[in-house]
Enzyme design. Structure first.
Site, PDB file in Angstrom:
ATOM      1  N   THR A 164      -1.867   8.281   2.572  1.00 10.20           N
ATOM      2  CA  THR A 164      -1.720   6.828   2.585  1.00 10.20           C
ATOM      3  C   THR A 164      -2.557   6.268   3.725  1.00 10.20           C
ATOM      4  O   THR A 164      -3.158   7.010   4.504  1.00 10.20           O
ATOM      5  CB  THR A 164      -0.253   6.419   2.801  1.00 10.20           C
TER       6      THR A 164
ATOM      7  N   TYR B 231       8.547   6.983  16.641  1.00 14.50           N
ATOM      8  CA  TYR B 231       8.607   7.161  15.184  1.00 14.50           C
ATOM      9  C   TYR B 231       9.728   8.124  14.810  1.00 14.50           C
ATOM     10  O   TYR B 231      10.535   7.851  13.903  1.00 14.50           O
ATOM     11  CB  TYR B 231       7.260   7.679  14.680  1.00 14.50           C
TER      12      TYR B 231
ATOM     13  N   LYS C 119      13.089   7.298  12.470  1.00 16.97           N
ATOM     14  CA  LYS C 119      13.370   7.969  11.211  1.00 16.97           C
ATOM     15  C   LYS C 119      14.638   8.810  11.280  1.00 16.97           C
ATOM     16  O   LYS C 119      15.335   8.986  10.263  1.00 16.97           O
ATOM     17  CB  LYS C 119      12.169   8.825  10.797  1.00 16.97           C
TER      18      LYS C 119
ATOM     19  N   VAL D 147       1.763  12.872   2.489  1.00 17.29           N
ATOM     20  CA  VAL D 147       1.300  11.958   1.449  1.00 17.29           C
ATOM     21  C   VAL D 147       0.091  11.204   1.986  1.00 17.29           C
ATOM     22  O   VAL D 147       0.124  10.663   3.095  1.00 17.29           O
ATOM     23  CB  VAL D 147       2.409  10.969   1.033  1.00 17.29           C
TER      24      VAL D 147
ATOM     25  N   ASP E 100       6.095  -7.633   1.805  1.00 20.95           N
ATOM     26  CA  ASP E 100       5.255  -7.059   2.859  1.00 20.95           C
ATOM     27  C   ASP E 100       4.758  -8.203   3.735  1.00 20.95           C
ATOM     28  O   ASP E 100       5.063  -9.380   3.485  1.00 20.95           O
ATOM     29  CB  ASP E 100       4.076  -6.284   2.265  1.00 20.95           C
TER      30      ASP E 100
ATOM     31  N   SER F 184       0.840  -1.199   0.000  1.00 26.36           N
ATOM     32  CA  SER F 184       0.000   0.000   0.000  1.00 26.36           C
ATOM     33  C   SER F 184       0.871   1.244   0.000  1.00 26.36           C
ATOM     34  O   SER F 184       2.097   1.176   0.131  1.00 26.36           O
ATOM     35  CB  SER F 184      -0.924   0.009   1.224  1.00 26.36           C
ATOM     36  N   GLY F 185       0.217   2.394  -0.140  1.00 21.39           N
ATOM     37  CA  GLY F 185       0.883   3.679   0.015  1.00 21.39           C
ATOM     38  C   GLY F 185       2.023   3.912  -0.960  1.00 21.39           C
ATOM     39  O   GLY F 185       1.955   3.553  -2.143  1.00 21.39           O
TER      40      GLY F 185
END
Length: 279
Positions: A196, A158, A162, A194, A40, A19-20
């Site tokens: 998603t 998160y 990142k 974005v 995935d 996805s995304g």
């Protein structure tokens, strides 16, 4: 213009491909004539995505692996090597965005770092040796985040993952360019807003301010062709100039010894807002 790694008859390995951004990247690579290995977790989105591309006449296959599990990813890589052409594009894109606190949620921290950071490291270390050995032009694209640079409050697990992806990919790029004869380059994908499944509710209409995943991938491929390492994506709400000011302010916290995350600090928030109006 397209980077020579996106070559017809070669393979693109994309994690988080169900996805995304991952799904959009798989579609773009397939329609460029590449074979696509879509990696995935198991589920209908993965199998249906691969089946859709195969139905269009592309060579696309689904491979099940949790990127936080190095052995599982290595097993998938062995199958890809046996079943697909040489890999010239690796996109370590799989990610999760679970709510977290700096003081709690150790299980969330483990899962987030396992997928978002270790998944990138595992993917690179599993696939890069063969990409270096075959000697063809190749790229490794790691999906980071603006939150890994400006580290806003609210989701430290998160942000930490990142930020780690940024530091790791910078080190990877340096090492690759210092290997004699290497034709593999590394690139840091830094998406903007974005639309998603991670950033919006399933089935929700794309907000006007967001880019589609297809737009983000098209931008990514153009900037790789131009030779960019930092692929800093804008969106319909945030132009590059605003991102640059936010990032410069974040680094200014260190240089000027301001409080951590001063952009959100009561003593500094108005000064940050005023800085946005400066040339």
């Amino acid at each position: 213009m397209t980077h020579p790694a996106f070559a017809r008859g070669r393979t693109a390995v994309i994690t988080g491909a169900a996805s995304g951004i991952g799904r959009a990247a798989a579609e773009a690579c397939a329609r460029a004539g590449m074979a696509v290995a879509m990696v995935d977790l198991p589920g209908p989105a993965l199998t249906e995505g691969a089946a859709m591309l195969a139905g269009e006449g592309h060579k696309a296959r689904a491979y099940i692996a949790d990127v936080s599990d190095r052995a599982a990813l290595a097993a998938a890589a062995a199958r890809i090597a046996a079943e697909m052409p040489p890999v010239t594009v690796l996109m370590n894109n799989a990610g999760v965005g679970l709510p977290s606190s700096a003081l709690e949620h150790p299980e969330v921290w483990a899962r987030t770092l396992g997928v978002n950071l270790w998944g990138v490291i595992h993917g690179t270390q599993v696939f890069a040796p063969a990409m270096l050995a075959h000697g063809q032009p190749a790229v490794i694209i790691n999906t980071g985040s603006k939150q890994g640079i400006t580290t806003p409050p609210g989701n430290p697990a998160y942000n930490t993952s990142k930020a780690g992806v940024k530091a790791y990919t910078e080190a990877l790029a340096h090492e690759l360019r210092n290997i004699p004869g290497a034709r593999v380059s590394a690139h840091l994908m830094i998406p903007g807003w974005v639309h998603t499944g991670m950033t919006g509710k399933p089935g929700a209409k794309k907000p006007a301010g967001a880019w589609s995943a297809t737009e983000a991938v098209a931008f990514m491929m153009a900037r790789i062709a131009a030779g960019d390492f930092y692929i800093l994506c804008p969106d319909n709400e945030t132009p590059r100039a605003l991102d640059q000011k936010r990032m410069a302010w974040a680094m200014g916290d260190v240089i000027e010894n301001r409080p951590a995350l001063s952009r959100w600090h009561p003593d500094w928030a108005e000064k940050f807002k005023a800085s946005l109006a400066e040339d």
